[in-house]
Design a protein around this motif. Structure first.
Motif, PDB file in Angstrom:
ATOM      1  N   ASP A 196      17.785   6.542  -5.905  1.00  0.00           N
ATOM      2  CA  ASP A 196      17.106   5.299  -6.268  1.00  0.00           C
ATOM      3  C   ASP A 196      15.826   5.143  -5.455  1.00  0.00           C
ATOM      4  O   ASP A 196      14.779   4.798  -5.992  1.00  0.00           O
ATOM      5  N   LYS A 197      15.891   5.432  -4.182  1.00  0.00           N
ATOM      6  CA  LYS A 197      14.708   5.346  -3.314  1.00  0.00           C
ATOM      7  C   LYS A 197      13.668   6.378  -3.746  1.00  0.00           C
ATOM      8  O   LYS A 197      12.484   6.075  -3.830  1.00  0.00           O
ATOM      9  N   PHE A 198      14.100   7.606  -4.034  1.00  0.00           N
ATOM     10  CA  PHE A 198      13.168   8.635  -4.514  1.00  0.00           C
ATOM     11  C   PHE A 198      12.439   8.123  -5.759  1.00  0.00           C
ATOM     12  O   PHE A 198      11.222   8.230  -5.875  1.00  0.00           O
ATOM     13  N   ASP A 199      13.213   7.567  -6.688  1.00  0.00           N
ATOM     14  CA  ASP A 199      12.663   7.120  -7.961  1.00  0.00           C
ATOM     15  C   ASP A 199      11.646   6.003  -7.781  1.00  0.00           C
ATOM     16  O   ASP A 199      10.509   6.104  -8.259  1.00  0.00           O
ATOM     17  N   TYR A 200      12.016   4.928  -7.082  1.00  0.00           N
ATOM     18  CA  TYR A 200      11.085   3.804  -7.027  1.00  0.00           C
ATOM     19  C   TYR A 200       9.857   4.103  -6.185  1.00  0.00           C
ATOM     20  O   TYR A 200       8.766   3.633  -6.500  1.00  0.00           O
ATOM     21  N   LEU A 201       9.981   4.913  -5.143  1.00  0.00           N
ATOM     22  CA  LEU A 201       8.798   5.246  -4.344  1.00  0.00           C
ATOM     23  C   LEU A 201       7.809   6.088  -5.149  1.00  0.00           C
ATOM     24  O   LEU A 201       6.609   5.822  -5.143  1.00  0.00           O
ATOM     25  N   LEU A 202       8.316   7.094  -5.842  1.00  0.00           N
ATOM     26  CA  LEU A 202       7.430   7.945  -6.642  1.00  0.00           C
ATOM     27  C   LEU A 202       6.818   7.173  -7.808  1.00  0.00           C
ATOM     28  O   LEU A 202       5.623   7.269  -8.070  1.00  0.00           O
ATOM     29  N   ARG A 203       7.632   6.386  -8.497  1.00  0.00           N
ATOM     30  CA  ARG A 203       7.149   5.628  -9.656  1.00  0.00           C
ATOM     31  C   ARG A 203       6.134   4.562  -9.238  1.00  0.00           C
ATOM     32  O   ARG A 203       5.055   4.453  -9.819  1.00  0.00           O
ATOM     33  N   ASP A 204       6.470   3.782  -8.217  1.00  0.00           N
ATOM     34  CA  ASP A 204       5.568   2.716  -7.774  1.00  0.00           C
ATOM     35  C   ASP A 204       4.282   3.286  -7.181  1.00  0.00           C
ATOM     36  O   ASP A 204       3.202   2.756  -7.410  1.00  0.00           O
ATOM     37  N   HIS A 206       2.841   6.124  -7.934  1.00  0.00           N
ATOM     38  CA  HIS A 206       2.024   6.624  -9.051  1.00  0.00           C
ATOM     39  C   HIS A 206       1.346   5.469  -9.785  1.00  0.00           C
ATOM     40  O   HIS A 206       0.144   5.522 -10.079  1.00  0.00           O
ATOM     41  N   ALA A 207       2.103   4.421 -10.068  1.00  0.00           N
ATOM     42  CA  ALA A 207       1.569   3.279 -10.820  1.00  0.00           C
ATOM     43  C   ALA A 207       0.478   2.542 -10.049  1.00  0.00           C
ATOM     44  O   ALA A 207      -0.448   1.998 -10.648  1.00  0.00           O
ATOM     45  N   CYS A 208       0.573   2.541  -8.714  1.00  0.00           N
ATOM     46  CA  CYS A 208      -0.389   1.797  -7.890  1.00  0.00           C
ATOM     47  C   CYS A 208      -1.475   2.685  -7.294  1.00  0.00           C
ATOM     48  O   CYS A 208      -2.359   2.193  -6.591  1.00  0.00           O
ATOM     49  N   GLY A 209      -1.402   3.982  -7.541  1.00  0.00           N
ATOM     50  CA  GLY A 209      -2.399   4.901  -7.001  1.00  0.00           C
ATOM     51  C   GLY A 209      -2.267   5.143  -5.508  1.00  0.00           C
ATOM     52  O   GLY A 209      -3.239   5.492  -4.839  1.00  0.00           O
ATOM     53  N   VAL A 210      -1.052   4.962  -4.987  1.00  0.00           N
ATOM     54  CA  VAL A 210      -0.798   5.199  -3.563  1.00  0.00           C
ATOM     55  C   VAL A 210      -0.075   6.537  -3.429  1.00  0.00           C
ATOM     56  O   VAL A 210       0.969   6.744  -4.048  1.00  0.00           O
ATOM     57  N   PRO A 211      -0.636   7.473  -2.643  1.00  0.00           N
ATOM     58  CA  PRO A 211       0.013   8.787  -2.521  1.00  0.00           C
ATOM     59  C   PRO A 211       1.382   8.687  -1.841  1.00  0.00           C
ATOM     60  O   PRO A 211       1.554   7.936  -0.896  1.00  0.00           O
ATOM     61  N   THR A 212       2.318   9.428  -2.386  1.00  0.00           N
ATOM     62  CA  THR A 212       3.661   9.497  -1.800  1.00  0.00           C
ATOM     63  C   THR A 212       3.900  10.931  -1.366  1.00  0.00           C
ATOM     64  O   THR A 212       4.047  11.817  -2.195  1.00  0.00           O
ATOM     65  N   HIS A 228       5.530  -0.612   1.591  1.00  0.00           N
ATOM     66  CA  HIS A 228       5.751  -2.017   1.936  1.00  0.00           C
ATOM     67  C   HIS A 228       4.478  -2.640   2.490  1.00  0.00           C
ATOM     68  O   HIS A 228       4.155  -3.783   2.158  1.00  0.00           O
ATOM     69  N   LEU A 229       3.766  -1.902   3.320  1.00  0.00           N
ATOM     70  CA  LEU A 229       2.536  -2.435   3.901  1.00  0.00           C
ATOM     71  C   LEU A 229       1.411  -2.597   2.883  1.00  0.00           C
ATOM     72  O   LEU A 229       0.666  -3.573   2.919  1.00  0.00           O
ATOM     73  N   THR A 230       1.278  -1.625   1.988  1.00  0.00           N
ATOM     74  CA  THR A 230       0.116  -1.622   1.090  1.00  0.00           C
ATOM     75  C   THR A 230       0.381  -2.193  -0.298  1.00  0.00           C
ATOM     76  O   THR A 230      -0.555  -2.650  -0.946  1.00  0.00           O
ATOM     77  N   VAL A 231       1.615  -2.183  -0.748  1.00  0.00           N
ATOM     78  CA  VAL A 231       1.897  -2.616  -2.116  1.00  0.00           C
ATOM     79  C   VAL A 231       2.858  -3.807  -2.170  1.00  0.00           C
ATOM     80  O   VAL A 231       2.500  -4.873  -2.659  1.00  0.00           O
ATOM     81  N   TYR A 232       4.071  -3.624  -1.675  1.00  0.00           N
ATOM     82  CA  TYR A 232       5.115  -4.632  -1.870  1.00  0.00           C
ATOM     83  C   TYR A 232       4.807  -5.959  -1.182  1.00  0.00           C
ATOM     84  O   TYR A 232       5.228  -7.006  -1.663  1.00  0.00           O
ATOM     85  N   THR A 233       4.079  -5.930  -0.076  1.00  0.00           N
ATOM     86  CA  THR A 233       3.755  -7.185   0.610  1.00  0.00           C
ATOM     87  C   THR A 233       2.276  -7.581   0.416  1.00  0.00           C
ATOM     88  O   THR A 233       1.806  -8.485   1.077  1.00  0.00           O
ATOM     89  N   HIS A 234       1.593  -6.918  -0.496  1.00  0.00           N
ATOM     90  CA  HIS A 234       0.198  -7.251  -0.804  1.00  0.00           C
ATOM     91  C   HIS A 234       0.152  -8.665  -1.398  1.00  0.00           C
ATOM     92  O   HIS A 234       1.041  -9.078  -2.141  1.00  0.00           O
ATOM     93  N   ALA A 235      -0.893  -9.411  -1.086  1.00  0.00           N
ATOM     94  CA  ALA A 235      -1.014 -10.804  -1.531  1.00  0.00           C
ATOM     95  C   ALA A 235      -0.912 -10.936  -3.052  1.00  0.00           C
ATOM     96  O   ALA A 235      -0.267 -11.864  -3.564  1.00  0.00           O
TER      97      ALA A 235
END
Length: 123
Positions: free
Chosen positions: A56-64, A66-72, A111-118
Motif C-alpha cells: 500500500d505504501k509502495f502504491d500511494y508513494l509512487l502514484r502520488d 507521479h501525479a504531483c511531479g515529485v520524484p520518488t 509529507h513535507l512537499t505534498v500532503y501538508t502543502h497549503a
C-alpha cells in the motif's frame, strides 16, 4: 466470498495489534487459519503494522509522486525481490537498510512537499 474476507482482514489490521517487540497480538490469532494455509505473514503484504513496509505504501508513494511531479527514489522491486519470510514474518536483508531508508525518506518528503502543502490541506 472467502477471498473477499481475507482481503478485508488484511486491510483492517491495526498497528495497535502489535506489541513493542513486533509480535502480533490482535484478534486474528482467534480466527481460523485455514483460508491462508497457516501463512499468517501474508497479512504483512497489504497492511504491515509491524514495520509499515507494505505494498500500500509502495502504491500511494509512487502514484502520488507521479501525479504531483515529485520524484520518488526508492526501489520497491528490489525490496520485494530481496524479502524473505523468517518465523512467519516478512524480513529484509541487512544490506537493504539503505533501500528501506530511501522508502521512508521518500514518504517524509511527500509529507513535507505534498500532503501538508497549503493547497492540499485546503482541499
Amino acid at each position: 466470498r472467502a477471498d473477499l474476507e481475507v482481503v478485508k482482514e488484511m486491510i483492517s489490521i491495526d498497528k495497535k495489534d502489535y506489541d513493542p517487540m513486533g509480535n502480533y497480538t490482535g484478534a486474528w490469532n482467534k480466527r481460523p487459519k485455514l483460508h491462508l494455509g497457516g501463512k499468517m505473514y501474508l497479512y504483512e503484504i497489504v497492511a504491515n503494522g509491524r514495520n509499515s513496509v507494505d505494498v500500500d505504501k509502495f502504491d500511494y508513494l509512487l502514484r502520488d509522486g507521479h501525479a504531483c511531479g515529485v520524484p520518488t527514489a526508492f526501489d520497491y522491486k528490489r525490496l520485494i525481490q530481496l524479502s524473505k519470510v523468517v518465523n512467519e514474518r516478512i524480513c529484509f536483508k541487512e544490506t537493504e537498510a539503505h533501500t528501506l531508508y530511501s522508502l521512508f525518506h521518500c514518504r517524509a518528503n511527500m509529507h513535507l512537499t505534498v500532503y501538508t502543502h497549503a493547497k492540499a490541506k485546503a482541499i
